[in-house]
Write a protein that holds these residues in place. Structure first.
Motif, PDB file in Angstrom:
ATOM      1  N   GLY A 133      32.075   1.033  88.203  1.00  0.00           N
ATOM      2  CA  GLY A 133      31.339   0.105  89.410  1.00  0.00           C
ATOM      3  C   GLY A 133      30.011   0.807  89.876  1.00  0.00           C
ATOM      4  O   GLY A 133      29.614   1.622  89.619  1.00  0.00           O
ATOM      5  N   TYR A 187      31.043  -3.527  86.079  1.00  0.00           N
ATOM      6  CA  TYR A 187      31.656  -4.726  86.716  1.00  0.00           C
ATOM      7  C   TYR A 187      31.003  -6.076  86.964  1.00  0.00           C
ATOM      8  O   TYR A 187      31.543  -6.858  87.743  1.00  0.00           O
ATOM      9  CB  TYR A 187      32.776  -4.202  87.501  1.00  0.00           C
ATOM     10  CG  TYR A 187      33.905  -3.275  86.947  1.00  0.00           C
ATOM     11  CD1 TYR A 187      35.115  -3.740  86.300  1.00  0.00           C
ATOM     12  CD2 TYR A 187      33.632  -1.954  87.125  1.00  0.00           C
ATOM     13  CE1 TYR A 187      35.795  -2.764  85.865  1.00  0.00           C
ATOM     14  CE2 TYR A 187      34.478  -0.977  86.925  1.00  0.00           C
ATOM     15  CZ  TYR A 187      35.499  -1.366  86.143  1.00  0.00           C
ATOM     16  OH  TYR A 187      36.675  -0.350  85.850  1.00  0.00           O
ATOM     17  N   GLN A 245      36.056   2.609  90.765  1.00  0.00           N
ATOM     18  CA  GLN A 245      35.911   1.204  91.205  1.00  0.00           C
ATOM     19  C   GLN A 245      37.277   1.087  92.159  1.00  0.00           C
ATOM     20  O   GLN A 245      37.842   1.982  92.575  1.00  0.00           O
ATOM     21  CB  GLN A 245      36.377   0.294  89.842  1.00  0.00           C
ATOM     22  CG  GLN A 245      37.220   1.159  88.934  1.00  0.00           C
ATOM     23  CD  GLN A 245      38.358   1.589  89.461  1.00  0.00           C
ATOM     24  OE1 GLN A 245      38.984   1.296  90.132  1.00  0.00           O
ATOM     25  NE2 GLN A 245      38.491   2.915  88.752  1.00  0.00           N
TER      26      GLN A 245
END
Ligand SMILES: [Fe+2]
Length: 485
Positions: free
Chosen positions: A149, A185, A391
Motif C-alpha cells: 500500500g 492497491y 497495508q
C-alpha cells in the motif's frame, strides 16, 4: 563536485552560499518526484532510473557518471511514458494523466557507485546515487516483502506501516529490495483517486528506491479495470521491468526468478480475471529458467518469487490449486531454495518441502525435513509468506496452533471466485509471527572462498518497529547451506 558530494554524503543537497537570480529561480523551482530504480537484465551493468517531473518542466533529461570520476557525465536519453488513468467509473474528461520518465543506463561497471542528476527546464536539479551489483560470487544482502500500500490513510488500504517499512528497510542498506506484489492497491481506491494513489505509492517508496533498486513482481491488485496491458498499464508504465511481466536476474550468486501468478491462479483477486493470459508462455519460460539457473556461472542459489502463496494457513486467501498445478511439477523437477510469496498479510515459514503428496487432491507439498535453523538446501525448498508490507488488512489469524489436529488451510479450487472454499490439513507450518502482522525478510549470502566450500543463504525475518524511526526486531532466522557449485 559530484565525487566530493558523494564522498561527503551530506554535501549532496548543499548549494553555494551566494546565489544569482537565475540560480535562485532554479533553487526555488519544484524538483522531480517519485524516483525509482530498477535493474536491467544484467544488474552488474544495467540500471533504469524512473521519475516524474513537475507539470510545467520541459525537456527532462538525466546525466550520470561514476562517483569516483569527478565529472558530471554525459546527458542520457529519456523515454517518457504517458499513463492515463482510464477509470471506467470516471467520465473521460476527468481522467488524470501522469508522465513517467525512464532512463535506461547500460554498459555500467559492476560493484561501482554512480551519481545521477535529474534535470529539466523549469525544474530543480536532483542528484542521487546508486551502486551496481557485484559480478560473480560476493557477500551481499537484500530484503523482501509484499502487500504494502501507499502508507497514506487517504488510500483504501493505506496504513502508516506502509511508510514505516520503507525507512526500516532503507536503514538495512540492502543491495536491492524485492517487492512481492500488491504494490499500491490503487484498484481499490475510490473513483478518480487511483492515479493519486499510485503517485503516493511511488513517492513513499522513493525514500529508498531512489538509492537502490526496488524490484517488483506483479500481484492481483496491480490489475486495474480500463487499463491496457492486461490491466497492468499503470504498474508497467511506472516501473520498468527487465523483461516481460516475468523476468529473472542475478544478484551475486543468487538467481532471482520473478513470476506473475495471475497467469495461473484460480482466484479472481484483481479487476480482471487473467488466468491463462500468457497461453502457457510464462510456464515454459519458467521451466527453462529453472533448468538453466544453476548452469549459470556463479549461481549457487535459486529464489522463486510468486505473489500467490503455494502454502499458507492464514484465514484470508490461502493457497491456490491453479498456482500449485503450475508450480508443483517444476518444484519437484528443479532444485529451488526459497519460494517467496505475499498475498496473505502476515509472516509464515514452511518446513522444507518437496513434490506434491501422492494422491493429494489439493497437490499439497510433502514435508521433507523439519530442521528449523540449519538446513541442507539440497533436500527441498522453503516457502515464506512475506505479505506484511504495511497495508491496512492484517491477516495473522489462524484456525489453531500449528501441529494441533484439526487446523485447516484454505485452497482455491474453483475458478473466478474471490474467496476459496477448498480445505486441507495444515502440515507445513514451521514458524509464524502470530503476534504481529508486519515485517520484512533480509537475505544474506555468504559465498565461501573457493570451489567446494560451503556457501550459506541466511534469512532473518524482522518484525516491523513502531514508527518510521522504529527498530525492526529479528523474530525468526534460518540458514540454508549447500556446496559451492
Ligand atoms: Fe494479493
Amino acid at each position: 563536485l559530484l565525487g566530493r558530494a558523494v564522498a561527503g554524503g551530506v554535501a549532496l543537497g548543499a548549494g553555494p552560499v551566494l546565489l544569482g537570480a537565475a540560480e535562485r529561480a532554479r533553487a526555488a523551482a519544484p524538483g522531480p518526484k517519485e524516483i525509482h530504480l530498477t535493474y536491467g537484465a544484467d544488474p552488474t551493468r544495467e540500471m533504469t532510473v524512473s521519475w516524474t517531473a513537475p507539470a510545467n518542466a520541459h525537456k527532462p533529461r538525466l546525466r550520470f557518471a561514476p562517483a569516483a570520476a569527478r565529472t558530471a557525465g554525459d546527458e542520457h536519453a529519456v523515454d517518457s511514458v504517458s499513463i492515463v488513468d482510464r477509470d471506467p467509473r470516471v467520465p473521460k474528461g476527468r481522467w488524470e494523466e501522469t508522465v513517467v520518465h525512464h532512463a535506461e543506463l547500460r554498459r555500467l561497471e559492476p560493484d561501482t557507485d554512480y551519481v545521477y542528476e535529474l534535470m529539466a527546464d523549469g525544474m530543480r536539479v536532483r542528484r542521487g546515487t546508486f551502486r551496481t551489483a557485484p559480478a560473480g560470487r560476493a557477500h551481499l544482502h537484500f530484503t523482501a516483502f509484499g502487500d504494502q500500500g501507499t502508507g497514506d490513510g487517504r488510500d483504501t488500504l493505506g496504513a502508516p506501516q506502509g511508510a514505516w517499512i520503507v525507512d526500516q528497510v532503507e536503514r538495512r542498506r540492502p543491495l536491492f529490495h524485492l517487492h512481492l506484489g500488491d504494490l499500491a492497491y490503487a484498484n481499490l481506491n475510490a473513483a478518480g483517486t487511483r492515479n493519486a494513489g499510485w503517485n503516493r505509492f511511488m513517492a513513499n517508496n522513493s525514500r529508498s528506491a531512489a538509492k537502490r533498486p526496488w524490484m517488483p513482481i506483479l500481484g492481483n491488485h496491480e490489475i486495474e479495470a480500463g487499463m491496457d496491458q492486461h490491466g497492468y498499464e499503470a504498474t508497467l508504465g511506472r516501473l520498468r521491468l527487465p523483461g516481460h511481466n516475468w523476468y529473472a536476474f542475478d544478484a551475486g550468486s543468487v538467481r532471482i526468478i520473478c513470476t506473475d501468478a495471475e497467469d495461473w491462479a484460480l482466484q479472481k483477486g484483481g479487476d480482471v480475471f487473467l488466468r491463462g493470459y500468457s497461453g502457457g508462455a510464462q510456464l515454459r519460460w519458467l521451466d527453462q529458467e529453472l533448468a538453466s539457473a544453476r548452469q549459470r556461472p556463479h549461481v549457487d542459489w535459486v529464489v522463486l518469487a510468486v505473489h500467490h502463496p503455494v502454502v499458507s494457513s492464514a484465514n484470508l486467501n490461502g493457497a491456490d490449486l491453479g498456482v500449485r498445478q503450475a508450480l508443483m511439477p517444476l518444484l519437484a523437477r528443479h532444485d529451488v531454495d526459497f519460494v517467496l510469496a505475499g498475498h496473505d498479510h502476515n509472516y509464515e515459514r514452511s518446513f522444507q518441502l518437496g513434490a506434491a503428496e501422492a494422491g493429494s487432491p489439493t497437490l499439497r507439498p510433502e514435508v521433507v525435513d523439519r530442521s528449523l535453523e540449519s538446513l541442507d538446501a539440497t533436500k527441498g525448498w522453503v516457502h515464506l509468506v512475506l505479505g506484511g508490507g504495511g497495508q491496512k488488512l492484517p491477516t495473522q489469524s489462524y484456525d489453531a496452533e500449528p501441529e494441533q489436529p484439526g487446523e485447516q488451510g484454505r485452497v482455491f479450487d474453483q475458478p473466478g471466485q474471490l474467496l476459496g472454499d477448498g480445505r486441507e490439513d495444515v502440515t507445513w507450518v514451521a514458524r509464524r509471527d502470530e503476534a504481529h502482522p508486519y515485517g520484512f525478510a533480509e537475505f544474506e549470502v555468504v559465498p565461501g572462498a573457493k570451489r567446494g566450500d560451503m556457501t550459506e543463504l541466511r534469512m532473518t525475518y524482522f518484525r516491523l518497529g513502531h514508527g518510521r524511526a522504529g527498530k525492526p526486531v529479528a523474530v525468526d532466522r534460518l540458514t540454508l547451506r549447500r556446496k559451492r557449485g
